[in-house]
Write a protein that holds these residues in place. Structure first.
Motif, PDB file in Angstrom:
ATOM      1  N   PRO A 560       8.361 -10.028  -8.473  1.00 49.10           N
ATOM      2  CA  PRO A 560       8.208  -9.033  -7.405  1.00 49.10           C
ATOM      3  C   PRO A 560       8.213  -9.689  -6.021  1.00 49.10           C
ATOM      4  O   PRO A 560       7.856 -10.866  -5.885  1.00 49.10           O
ATOM      5  CB  PRO A 560       6.839  -8.400  -7.693  1.00 49.10           C
ATOM      6  N   LYS A 561       8.626  -8.912  -5.020  1.00 49.23           N
ATOM      7  CA  LYS A 561       8.655  -9.426  -3.642  1.00 49.23           C
ATOM      8  C   LYS A 561       7.233  -9.452  -3.096  1.00 49.23           C
ATOM      9  O   LYS A 561       6.513  -8.455  -3.190  1.00 49.23           O
ATOM     10  CB  LYS A 561       9.524  -8.492  -2.783  1.00 49.23           C
ATOM     11  N   THR A 562       6.801 -10.589  -2.558  1.00 48.26           N
ATOM     12  CA  THR A 562       5.451 -10.665  -1.967  1.00 48.26           C
ATOM     13  C   THR A 562       5.586 -10.681  -0.446  1.00 48.26           C
ATOM     14  O   THR A 562       6.480 -11.326   0.097  1.00 48.26           O
ATOM     15  CB  THR A 562       4.709 -11.936  -2.422  1.00 48.26           C
ATOM     16  N   MET A 563       4.697  -9.939   0.214  1.00 48.00           N
ATOM     17  CA  MET A 563       4.731  -9.865   1.679  1.00 48.00           C
ATOM     18  C   MET A 563       3.348 -10.186   2.228  1.00 48.00           C
ATOM     19  O   MET A 563       2.339  -9.907   1.588  1.00 48.00           O
ATOM     20  CB  MET A 563       5.144  -8.454   2.128  1.00 48.00           C
ATOM     21  N   SER A 564       3.331 -10.758   3.430  1.00 49.23           N
ATOM     22  CA  SER A 564       2.046 -11.035   4.084  1.00 49.23           C
ATOM     23  C   SER A 564       1.520  -9.733   4.689  1.00 49.23           C
ATOM     24  O   SER A 564       2.230  -8.732   4.775  1.00 49.23           O
ATOM     25  CB  SER A 564       2.234 -12.066   5.194  1.00 49.23           C
ATOM     26  N   LEU A 565       0.282  -9.774   5.149  1.00 50.93           N
ATOM     27  CA  LEU A 565      -0.343  -8.580   5.739  1.00 50.93           C
ATOM     28  C   LEU A 565       0.464  -8.084   6.948  1.00 50.93           C
ATOM     29  O   LEU A 565       0.729  -6.890   7.075  1.00 50.93           O
ATOM     30  CB  LEU A 565      -1.779  -8.920   6.143  1.00 50.93           C
ATOM     31  N   GLU A 566       0.890  -9.022   7.821  1.00 52.51           N
ATOM     32  CA  GLU A 566       1.673  -8.596   9.006  1.00 52.51           C
ATOM     33  C   GLU A 566       3.024  -8.013   8.600  1.00 52.51           C
ATOM     34  O   GLU A 566       3.490  -7.051   9.202  1.00 52.51           O
ATOM     35  CB  GLU A 566       1.898  -9.768   9.963  1.00 52.51           C
ATOM     36  N   ASP A 567       3.651  -8.606   7.566  1.00 49.18           N
ATOM     37  CA  ASP A 567       4.933  -8.082   7.081  1.00 49.18           C
ATOM     38  C   ASP A 567       4.772  -6.649   6.592  1.00 49.18           C
ATOM     39  O   ASP A 567       5.595  -5.780   6.866  1.00 49.18           O
ATOM     40  CB  ASP A 567       5.474  -8.934   5.918  1.00 49.18           C
ATOM     41  N   MET A 568       3.688  -6.411   5.833  1.00 47.59           N
ATOM     42  CA  MET A 568       3.448  -5.063   5.291  1.00 47.59           C
ATOM     43  C   MET A 568       3.176  -4.058   6.405  1.00 47.59           C
ATOM     44  O   MET A 568       3.662  -2.932   6.365  1.00 47.59           O
ATOM     45  CB  MET A 568       2.265  -5.098   4.321  1.00 47.59           C
ATOM     46  N   MET A 569       2.391  -4.493   7.412  1.00 45.65           N
ATOM     47  CA  MET A 569       2.091  -3.582   8.531  1.00 45.65           C
ATOM     48  C   MET A 569       3.370  -3.137   9.222  1.00 45.65           C
ATOM     49  O   MET A 569       3.513  -1.986   9.609  1.00 45.65           O
ATOM     50  CB  MET A 569       1.190  -4.291   9.556  1.00 45.65           C
ATOM     51  N   SER A 570       4.302  -4.070   9.382  1.00 50.40           N
ATOM     52  CA  SER A 570       5.527  -3.712  10.104  1.00 50.40           C
ATOM     53  C   SER A 570       6.582  -3.083   9.189  1.00 50.40           C
ATOM     54  O   SER A 570       7.549  -2.512   9.666  1.00 50.40           O
ATOM     55  CB  SER A 570       6.098  -4.940  10.807  1.00 50.40           C
ATOM     56  N   TYR A 571       6.379  -3.161   7.875  1.00 42.11           N
ATOM     57  CA  TYR A 571       7.355  -2.595   6.926  1.00 42.11           C
ATOM     58  C   TYR A 571       7.215  -1.074   6.827  1.00 42.11           C
ATOM     59  O   TYR A 571       8.197  -0.351   6.693  1.00 42.11           O
ATOM     60  CB  TYR A 571       7.151  -3.225   5.534  1.00 42.11           C
ATOM     61  N   ILE A 572       5.977  -0.578   6.898  1.00 42.88           N
ATOM     62  CA  ILE A 572       5.736   0.850   6.605  1.00 42.88           C
ATOM     63  C   ILE A 572       6.284   1.773   7.693  1.00 42.88           C
ATOM     64  O   ILE A 572       6.432   1.379   8.844  1.00 42.88           O
ATOM     65  CB  ILE A 572       4.224   1.135   6.382  1.00 42.88           C
ATOM     66  N   ASN A 573       6.596   3.007   7.279  1.00 44.32           N
ATOM     67  CA  ASN A 573       7.043   4.053   8.203  1.00 44.32           C
ATOM     68  C   ASN A 573       5.855   4.890   8.659  1.00 44.32           C
ATOM     69  O   ASN A 573       4.735   4.691   8.214  1.00 44.32           O
ATOM     70  CB  ASN A 573       8.085   4.945   7.508  1.00 44.32           C
ATOM     71  N   GLU A 574       6.154   5.905   9.499  1.00 43.89           N
ATOM     72  CA  GLU A 574       5.086   6.745  10.046  1.00 43.89           C
ATOM     73  C   GLU A 574       4.306   7.493   8.957  1.00 43.89           C
ATOM     74  O   GLU A 574       3.128   7.778   9.117  1.00 43.89           O
ATOM     75  CB  GLU A 574       5.673   7.780  11.033  1.00 43.89           C
ATOM     76  N   ASP A 575       4.997   7.848   7.844  1.00 45.25           N
ATOM     77  CA  ASP A 575       4.321   8.647   6.805  1.00 45.25           C
ATOM     78  C   ASP A 575       3.712   7.769   5.710  1.00 45.25           C
ATOM     79  O   ASP A 575       3.412   8.244   4.615  1.00 45.25           O
ATOM     80  CB  ASP A 575       5.310   9.645   6.176  1.00 45.25           C
ATOM     81  N   GLU A 576       3.546   6.477   6.010  1.00 46.52           N
ATOM     82  CA  GLU A 576       3.009   5.538   5.011  1.00 46.52           C
ATOM     83  C   GLU A 576       1.820   4.779   5.585  1.00 46.52           C
ATOM     84  O   GLU A 576       1.640   4.715   6.803  1.00 46.52           O
ATOM     85  CB  GLU A 576       4.117   4.554   4.582  1.00 46.52           C
ATOM     86  N   LEU A 577       1.023   4.214   4.681  1.00 45.47           N
ATOM     87  CA  LEU A 577      -0.158   3.457   5.092  1.00 45.47           C
ATOM     88  C   LEU A 577      -0.230   2.150   4.309  1.00 45.47           C
ATOM     89  O   LEU A 577       0.376   2.012   3.245  1.00 45.47           O
ATOM     90  CB  LEU A 577      -1.445   4.264   4.821  1.00 45.47           C
ATOM     91  N   LEU A 578      -1.006   1.224   4.848  1.00 45.56           N
ATOM     92  CA  LEU A 578      -1.295  -0.021   4.137  1.00 45.56           C
ATOM     93  C   LEU A 578      -2.763   0.008   3.739  1.00 45.56           C
ATOM     94  O   LEU A 578      -3.641   0.191   4.587  1.00 45.56           O
ATOM     95  CB  LEU A 578      -1.016  -1.215   5.069  1.00 45.56           C
ATOM     96  N   GLU A 579      -3.012  -0.136   2.443  1.00 44.20           N
ATOM     97  CA  GLU A 579      -4.394  -0.181   1.941  1.00 44.20           C
ATOM     98  C   GLU A 579      -4.817  -1.644   1.862  1.00 44.20           C
ATOM     99  O   GLU A 579      -4.163  -2.457   1.217  1.00 44.20           O
ATOM    100  CB  GLU A 579      -4.447   0.475   0.548  1.00 44.20           C
ATOM    101  N   VAL A 580      -5.914  -1.969   2.550  1.00 42.48           N
ATOM    102  CA  VAL A 580      -6.393  -3.356   2.611  1.00 42.48           C
ATOM    103  C   VAL A 580      -7.749  -3.443   1.922  1.00 42.48           C
ATOM    104  O   VAL A 580      -8.686  -2.734   2.299  1.00 42.48           O
ATOM    105  CB  VAL A 580      -6.536  -3.817   4.089  1.00 42.48           C
ATOM    106  N   THR A 581      -7.854  -4.288   0.899  1.00 42.61           N
ATOM    107  CA  THR A 581      -9.148  -4.539   0.246  1.00 42.61           C
ATOM    108  C   THR A 581      -9.326  -6.059   0.153  1.00 42.61           C
ATOM    109  O   THR A 581      -8.365  -6.801   0.353  1.00 42.61           O
ATOM    110  CB  THR A 581      -9.205  -3.931  -1.175  1.00 42.61           C
ATOM    111  N   PRO A 582     -10.548  -6.537  -0.146  1.00 43.07           N
ATOM    112  CA  PRO A 582     -10.762  -7.989  -0.194  1.00 43.07           C
ATOM    113  C   PRO A 582      -9.829  -8.716  -1.161  1.00 43.07           C
ATOM    114  O   PRO A 582      -9.545  -9.895  -0.984  1.00 43.07           O
ATOM    115  CB  PRO A 582     -12.220  -8.116  -0.646  1.00 43.07           C
TER     116      PRO A 582
END
Length: 603
Positions: A560-582
């Motif tokens: 699977p493709k792995t992305m960093s936190l910043e990559d994920m933040m910039s990947y999502i569109n307006e109707d999407e969210l990033l869920e962050v847990t420890p």
């Protein structure tokens, strides 16, 4: 007898070797025993700084050299943390400008040098990493001189001394052909070239608070430089805001100065000392701490405004609360307010119903570092796509523009120019920088650069270097197309199965692997086409007693493709969210149920 004192800040672009040079200075000044074990990059004290190899927080240290004490301030090199640099220059009487012998002056070099020259500081220029095989020291010196001229340096500032150094190996020389022994030429130059701190010893005590942090034993600690007078432990003081109003009154319960990387308690401090004080509960950065007789505050420069913001809300996914302990909006709110108090480059605002919070900052990296820090502290939260902050100027909507400097191999230059044009960027300069490389400078809207870093690395096969810095505001440049592809969305909650993932591989790139927990509405991959597709990743193989050739072949999965936190933040569109847990980072749709998504798209 008071000892000689010098206060200097080290400024440079990211990765040009500031922190490594300070390591060598500390070792050579006799702060450690010959056989004492020391860390690399001692000044990068928090975990994120060590992992990423970058400086995030400005930190003072001090070394003893002969009869003199030299206070050195290590500063961040990333434009996102420029707020730190702007403030700490108030504590210095001189700056050491470090430039890589191959890369030459970069955007952040220009930014921090401009701030230093405006404050009238006289720089010492060090051409670092002179042992690189691709060094071009003489050309870099010319480029540095041109940069000084373009930043309106005065005659005194233009007459800067130059040293050639290798911070890692711990030597510097005045001429390239001199013996390469140690850093004595630099320390001698600091004593000769940097003026001793000025200030009226008999005036009332005053210091400008420049850095703020909290200590588990001392409480809130304010670091700054004594502008005038002297102070002793338990003296009464008051804090004045920039407008001259009294913020609070209190006592100096502790006075600390810096010795190497440690803070040392002292009984008295004088003009020019860089100190840390405890005992005040409300005072913050840019306040003046002074004797009760003090009437006027010390002026400080206003910090550049944030250009980007994200919305942070409580995690409401089906997996909420499974990995983190700090999950309520009250806890998140307190933590974000505490951050906004300590970090002046961050702004905090909340919605009317107090369930979502807008955090403004300089860029994706700064916001990403804050979220990563909270994640490690045990918080769970959801983060929206970063959005740029517009300004209304003369009745016209204007957006933040960044100056982007790209160093790239000639074969990839046309691809980069094409991609930047699509992001509404305007090319300012393009020239060959030798060894088959091109340096291209653009002015691009900040929103066009969201998520471009990973695309850029793919386009240049990982060989390109992209640096960006806030340039100013300009009229809105029109719409920029976002992500070209849709996503694959899970239809059920459970555990992803290799058999299902194998059959879906033709549909796009997967973000989850075998046995990864998934829930309904979670994004599990990127679709090949531009529409979203709902897929079932829980579907196992039907077991029957009928056998046919080829049906029992081993399942081969692409990782699977792995992305960093910043990559994920910039990947999502307006109707999407990033869920962050420890433990996990998951992408999801804002509305988890399909019929709710349909309803929202119609609305």
């Amino acid at each position: 007898m008071t000892q000689e004192l010098r206060n200097i800040a080290i400024i440079a672009h990211v990765d040009h070797g500031k922190t490594t040079l300070i390591d060598s200075l500390m070792k050579q000044s006799g702060m450690f025993r010959e056989n004492q074990a020391t860390d690399e990059r001692m000044m990068d004290s928090n975990d994120l700084e060590k992992e990423r190899g970058i400086t995030i927080l400005a930190k003072p240290t001090s070394i003893q050299w002969g009869d003199a004490r030299i206070n050195i301030i290590d500063t961040p090199g990333h434009a996102d943390f420029g707020g730190e640099v702007e403030r700490v220059l108030h504590m210095a009487d001189g700056v050491i400008l470090l430039t890589d012998a191959a890369e030459g002056p970069m955007p952040q070099t220009k930014f921090v040098l401009g701030k230093a020259l405006k404050q009238g500081l006289k720089p010492i220029v060090i051409i670092n990493k002179i042992d690189r095989p691709d060094e071009r020291a003489s050309e870099v010196v010319d480029e540095v001189f041109d940069l000084f001229v373009s930043l309106d340096a005065n005659d005194e500032q233009l007459d800067f001394p130059i040293l050639y150094a290798s911070g890692r190996d711990g030597w510097c020389t005045r001429e390239l052909e001199d013996d390469r022994k140690d850093l004595t030429p630099l320390l001698e130059l600091v004593m000769d070239h940097v003026p001793a701190p000025q200030g009226d010893r008999d005036a009332p005590f005053a210091m400008l608070a420049t850095l703020l942090d909290s200590d588990p034993f001392l409480g809130r600690c304010l670091t700054g430089r004594v502008i005038s007078g002297s102070a002793k432990v338990n003296d009464s003081v008051k804090a004045l805001g920039l407008d001259g109003s009294t913020v609070e009154t209190g006592r100096l319960s502790k006075l600390l100065t810096f010795d190497g990387t440690d803070r040392v308690a002292v009984d008295e401090v004088n003009v020019g000392d860089i100190i840390c004080i405890a005992g005040l509960t409300k005072s913050s950065v840019a306040d003046t701490i002074g004797a009760p007789a003090l009437e006027t505050p010390v002026q400080s420069t206003p910090i550049d405004p944030p250009t980007m913001a994200v919305m942070i809300t409580v995690n409401d996914s089906p997996f909420a609360g499974k990995e983190g302990k700090k999950v309520t909006s009250t806890m998140i709110r307190q933590r974000l307010m505490a951050e906004a108090e300590v970090n002046v480059a961050i702004t905090f605002a909340e919605s009317a119903d107090k369930d979502s919070f807008e955090i403004g900052g300089r860029g994706e990296l700064q916001l990403g570092v804050l979220i990563e820090t909270m994640r490690r502290e045990g918080f769970e939260l959801t983060v929206s796509r970063p959005r740029v902050l517009y300004k209304e100027i003369d009745g016209e909507r204007q957006e933040p523009i960044e100056e982007v400097t790209i160093d790239v191999d000639e074969e990839y230059a046309s691809t980069v120019v094409d991609k930047m044009n699509k992001r509404k960027a305007e090319m300012i300069d393009m020239r060959s920088s030798g060894a088959g490389k091109q340096r291209i400078v653009f002015h691009a809207p900040s929103r066009g650069l969201i998520g471009y870093q990973s695309q850029f690395l793919t386009d240049t096969r990982g060989t390109g270097v992209l640096n960006r810095i806030f340039h100013g505001y300009a009229p809105y440049k029109g719409d920029i197309r976002g992500r070209h592809s849709g996503v694959l969305i899970s239809t059920d909650t459970g555990t992803a199965v290799a058999y299902a993932l194998f059959n879906l591989q033709d549909r796009g790139i997967m973000f989850v692997g075998h046995q990864t927990p998934v829930y309904q509405g979670m994004i599990i991959g990127q679709h090949n086409r531009d529409n979203d597709l709902e897929v079932n990743v829980l579907k196992g193989k039907q077991l029957t007693n009928v056998r046919a050739s080829g049906t029992d072949d081993a399942v081969k999965l692409t990782p699977p493709k792995t992305m960093s936190l910043e990559d994920m933040m910039s990947y999502i569109n307006e109707d999407e969210l990033l869920e962050v847990t420890p433990i996990s980072l998951r992408l999801r749709k804002k509305f988890l149920l399909a019929h709710e998504r349909k309803k929202a798209s119609r609305g």
